[in-house]
Design an enzyme around this catalytic site. Structure first.
Site, PDB file in Angstrom:
ATOM      1  N   TYR A  48       0.756  -1.140   0.002  1.00  0.00           N
ATOM      2  CA  TYR A  48       0.026  -0.055  -0.138  1.00  0.00           C
ATOM      3  C   TYR A  48       1.042   1.200   0.095  1.00  0.00           C
ATOM      4  O   TYR A  48       1.881   1.227   0.730  1.00  0.00           O
ATOM      5  CB  TYR A  48      -0.896  -0.167   1.330  1.00  0.00           C
ATOM      6  CG  TYR A  48      -1.885   1.168   1.308  1.00  0.00           C
ATOM      7  CD1 TYR A  48      -2.918   1.321   0.559  1.00  0.00           C
ATOM      8  CD2 TYR A  48      -1.686   2.286   2.203  1.00  0.00           C
ATOM      9  CE1 TYR A  48      -3.628   2.541   0.526  1.00  0.00           C
ATOM     10  CE2 TYR A  48      -2.340   3.309   2.227  1.00  0.00           C
ATOM     11  CZ  TYR A  48      -3.465   3.304   1.431  1.00  0.00           C
ATOM     12  OH  TYR A  48      -4.187   4.300   1.191  1.00  0.00           O
ATOM     13  N   ASP A  62      -0.848  15.871   5.493  1.00  0.00           N
ATOM     14  CA  ASP A  62      -1.587  15.456   4.696  1.00  0.00           C
ATOM     15  C   ASP A  62      -2.834  16.310   4.597  1.00  0.00           C
ATOM     16  O   ASP A  62      -3.996  15.780   5.011  1.00  0.00           O
ATOM     17  CB  ASP A  62      -2.090  14.050   5.334  1.00  0.00           C
ATOM     18  CG  ASP A  62      -2.839  12.915   4.387  1.00  0.00           C
ATOM     19  OD1 ASP A  62      -2.894  13.374   3.058  1.00  0.00           O
ATOM     20  OD2 ASP A  62      -3.409  12.206   4.906  1.00  0.00           O
ATOM     21  N   ASP A  89      -2.895   5.694  -2.905  1.00  0.00           N
ATOM     22  CA  ASP A  89      -3.974   6.439  -2.208  1.00  0.00           C
ATOM     23  C   ASP A  89      -3.790   7.981  -3.095  1.00  0.00           C
ATOM     24  O   ASP A  89      -3.016   8.761  -3.518  1.00  0.00           O
ATOM     25  CB  ASP A  89      -3.510   7.218  -0.778  1.00  0.00           C
ATOM     26  CG  ASP A  89      -4.568   8.183  -0.330  1.00  0.00           C
ATOM     27  OD1 ASP A  89      -5.197   8.807  -1.062  1.00  0.00           O
ATOM     28  OD2 ASP A  89      -4.084   8.533   0.824  1.00  0.00           O
ATOM     29  N   ASP A  91      -6.219  10.621  -2.886  1.00  0.00           N
ATOM     30  CA  ASP A  91      -6.807  11.309  -2.274  1.00  0.00           C
ATOM     31  C   ASP A  91      -8.191  11.922  -3.061  1.00  0.00           C
ATOM     32  O   ASP A  91      -8.894  10.736  -3.090  1.00  0.00           O
ATOM     33  CB  ASP A  91      -6.012  12.745  -2.238  1.00  0.00           C
ATOM     34  CG  ASP A  91      -4.977  12.880  -1.321  1.00  0.00           C
ATOM     35  OD1 ASP A  91      -4.653  11.924  -0.488  1.00  0.00           O
ATOM     36  OD2 ASP A  91      -4.080  13.615  -1.547  1.00  0.00           O
ATOM     37  N   HIS A 116      -7.487   4.588  -4.765  1.00  0.00           N
ATOM     38  CA  HIS A 116      -8.691   4.994  -3.976  1.00  0.00           C
ATOM     39  C   HIS A 116      -9.060   6.417  -4.213  1.00  0.00           C
ATOM     40  O   HIS A 116      -8.376   7.161  -4.022  1.00  0.00           O
ATOM     41  CB  HIS A 116      -8.982   4.228  -2.591  1.00  0.00           C
ATOM     42  CG  HIS A 116      -7.877   4.608  -1.792  1.00  0.00           C
ATOM     43  ND1 HIS A 116      -7.958   5.909  -1.288  1.00  0.00           N
ATOM     44  CD2 HIS A 116      -7.169   4.090  -1.001  1.00  0.00           C
ATOM     45  CE1 HIS A 116      -7.051   5.850  -0.309  1.00  0.00           C
ATOM     46  NE2 HIS A 116      -6.417   4.890  -0.376  1.00  0.00           N
ATOM     47  N   GLU A 118     -11.489   9.527  -2.749  1.00  0.00           N
ATOM     48  CA  GLU A 118     -12.432   9.726  -1.531  1.00  0.00           C
ATOM     49  C   GLU A 118     -13.451  10.804  -1.749  1.00  0.00           C
ATOM     50  O   GLU A 118     -13.225  11.618  -2.868  1.00  0.00           O
ATOM     51  CB  GLU A 118     -11.396   9.883  -0.151  1.00  0.00           C
ATOM     52  CG  GLU A 118     -10.631  11.301  -0.462  1.00  0.00           C
ATOM     53  CD  GLU A 118      -9.748  11.722   0.790  1.00  0.00           C
ATOM     54  OE1 GLU A 118      -9.525  12.441   1.168  1.00  0.00           O
ATOM     55  OE2 GLU A 118      -8.722  10.517   0.592  1.00  0.00           O
ATOM     56  N   CYS A 126      -6.596  14.275   6.999  1.00  0.00           N
ATOM     57  CA  CYS A 126      -6.140  13.000   7.396  1.00  0.00           C
ATOM     58  C   CYS A 126      -7.638  12.375   7.876  1.00  0.00           C
ATOM     59  O   CYS A 126      -8.327  12.979   8.584  1.00  0.00           O
ATOM     60  CB  CYS A 126      -5.250  12.736   8.379  1.00  0.00           C
ATOM     61  SG  CYS A 126      -5.056  11.121   9.135  1.00  0.00           S
ATOM     62  N   ARG A 161     -13.327   5.366  -1.426  1.00  0.00           N
ATOM     63  CA  ARG A 161     -13.247   5.584  -0.248  1.00  0.00           C
ATOM     64  C   ARG A 161     -14.454   6.466   0.307  1.00  0.00           C
ATOM     65  O   ARG A 161     -14.321   7.952  -0.184  1.00  0.00           O
ATOM     66  CB  ARG A 161     -12.077   6.156   0.258  1.00  0.00           C
ATOM     67  CG  ARG A 161     -11.805   6.647   1.862  1.00  0.00           C
ATOM     68  CD  ARG A 161     -10.391   7.156   1.966  1.00  0.00           C
ATOM     69  NE  ARG A 161     -10.417   8.196   3.186  1.00  0.00           N
ATOM     70  CZ  ARG A 161      -9.238   8.728   3.465  1.00  0.00           C
ATOM     71  NH1 ARG A 161      -7.940   8.426   3.229  1.00  0.00           N
ATOM     72  NH2 ARG A 161      -9.227   9.827   4.346  1.00  0.00           N
ATOM     73  N   GLU A 191     -13.771   4.492   5.622  1.00  0.00           N
ATOM     74  CA  GLU A 191     -12.891   5.011   6.686  1.00  0.00           C
ATOM     75  C   GLU A 191     -13.237   5.354   7.993  1.00  0.00           C
ATOM     76  O   GLU A 191     -14.344   5.738   8.223  1.00  0.00           O
ATOM     77  CB  GLU A 191     -12.201   6.480   6.035  1.00  0.00           C
ATOM     78  CG  GLU A 191     -11.148   7.237   6.695  1.00  0.00           C
ATOM     79  CD  GLU A 191      -9.928   6.226   7.085  1.00  0.00           C
ATOM     80  OE1 GLU A 191     -10.055   5.171   7.513  1.00  0.00           O
ATOM     81  OE2 GLU A 191      -8.840   6.843   6.343  1.00  0.00           O
ATOM     82  N   ASN A 213      -8.583   0.003   7.259  1.00  0.00           N
ATOM     83  CA  ASN A 213      -7.312   0.734   7.631  1.00  0.00           C
ATOM     84  C   ASN A 213      -7.076   0.729   9.051  1.00  0.00           C
ATOM     85  O   ASN A 213      -7.713   1.275   9.923  1.00  0.00           O
ATOM     86  CB  ASN A 213      -7.839   2.262   7.214  1.00  0.00           C
ATOM     87  CG  ASN A 213      -6.656   3.023   7.703  1.00  0.00           C
ATOM     88  OD1 ASN A 213      -5.560   2.703   7.708  1.00  0.00           O
ATOM     89  ND2 ASN A 213      -6.883   4.465   7.507  1.00  0.00           N
TER      90      ASN A 213
END
Length: 299
Positions: A48, A62, A89, A91, A116, A118, A126, A161, A191, A213
């Protein structure tokens, strides 16, 4: 030697096969290419690549400051170093639906096995911090539709996500997950779930794989692989764990160096030179070099 000899397409195909089998796949987070090779060496099923880690690697928080070029470039460096599939990731997709489409094709070209997208508002936060905001359902759906439509390799995994659990509760998270699957998501990343029962509820609501996660110091308890398998989780990630461990060890080593003036007391905590050379296949490079230059010209 050098990079993986398994093509990106083959990694994706094999990953999809394993995911379809129903087994739980373990994806520790790699913080650099060498750590990805170590993850493979230790027998895990995938790698990952965390947006939080990529940001931290640049000394940034982040909060959506990284660019597609930075993320894809680092993703390529990591993915090509291992035979394992790598999920990255992305975002919020780096912009509007057209930007999301470009993101997918860029990540495909970089050799990733999946990503993914989101449903947070940009700039994002985050996933385990308070104060998050999510977009409306229509916007979230458009992001996933754009991703699915842009994909050229059918085995490239499009994961949605959703961060809505922390904002509106579990029922909203389940409703959002269903809508994202209908929009074309191959898998769901719910999440900041707080309990195993919440993971089980999401599992029961959708007919695609789900991801857990297990990040430290967050909203979720740190459930074991066996616990997550028992409630039907298909992928589990530890996104920042190796970076946290490495930085913690580095900080303690610097304290020792400052105090003692040497690191003799830390030798048993270090990766030995021989282990490093074995991991990077140093001997194979040496053999290659000898073979290239060990030749004779005949007339």
């Amino acid at each position: 030697m050098l990079y993986s000899t398994v093509s990106a397409g083959e990694k994706r195909r094999l990953f999809r096969e394993r995911l379809a089998s129903g087994e739980l796949l373990r994806f520790p987070g790699a913080f650099n290419p060498l750590s990805a090779r170590l993850i493979e060496r230790k027998g895990f099923e995938g790698v990952y690549i965390s947006g939080a880690v990529l940001s931290a690697d640049l000394g940034l928080p982040d909060i959506g400051l990284t660019t597609l070029t930075e993320v894809a470039g680092r993703g390529q460096q990591i993915a090509r170093m291992t035979d394992l599939p790598a999920i990255i990731d992305a975002d919020t997709g780096f912009g509007e639906p057209m930007n999301v489409a470009r993101t997918i094709q860029t990540l495909e070209d970089a050799g990733l096995a999946g990503t993914h997208i989101e449903d947070q508002i940009n700039p994002k936060r985050c996933g385990h911090l308070d104060g998050k905001s999510v977009v409306d359902e229509d916007t979230a759906i458009k992001r996933i539709r754009a991703a699915a439509d842009a994909r050229r390799d059918e085995n490239f995994l499009i994961m949605a996500r959703t961060d809505i659990r922390a904002v509106e509760g579990l029922e909203s998270a389940i409703d959002r997950a269903k809508a994202l699957v209908d929009a074309g998501a191959d898998a769901i990343f719910p999440e900041a779930m707080r309990t195993l029962d919440e993971f089980a509820a999401v599992r029961a609501a959708v007919d695609v794989p789900i991801l857990a996660n297990m990040t430290e110091f967050g909203k979720s308890d740190l459930f074991s692989v066996d616990q997550l398998r028992d409630v039907g989780v298909n992928i589990v990630i530890w996104p920042v764990s190796l970076l946290r461990i490495a930085m913690g060890a580095a900080s303690r080593a610097l304290d020792t160096l400052e105090t003692d003036g040497h690191l003799t007391a830390k030798l048993d905590e270090m990766q030995h030179r021989a282990d490093l050379y074995d991991l990077i296949d140093y001997e194979q490079y040496s053999r290659f070099d000898q073979n290239v230059f060990d030749f004779h010209i005949t007339r």
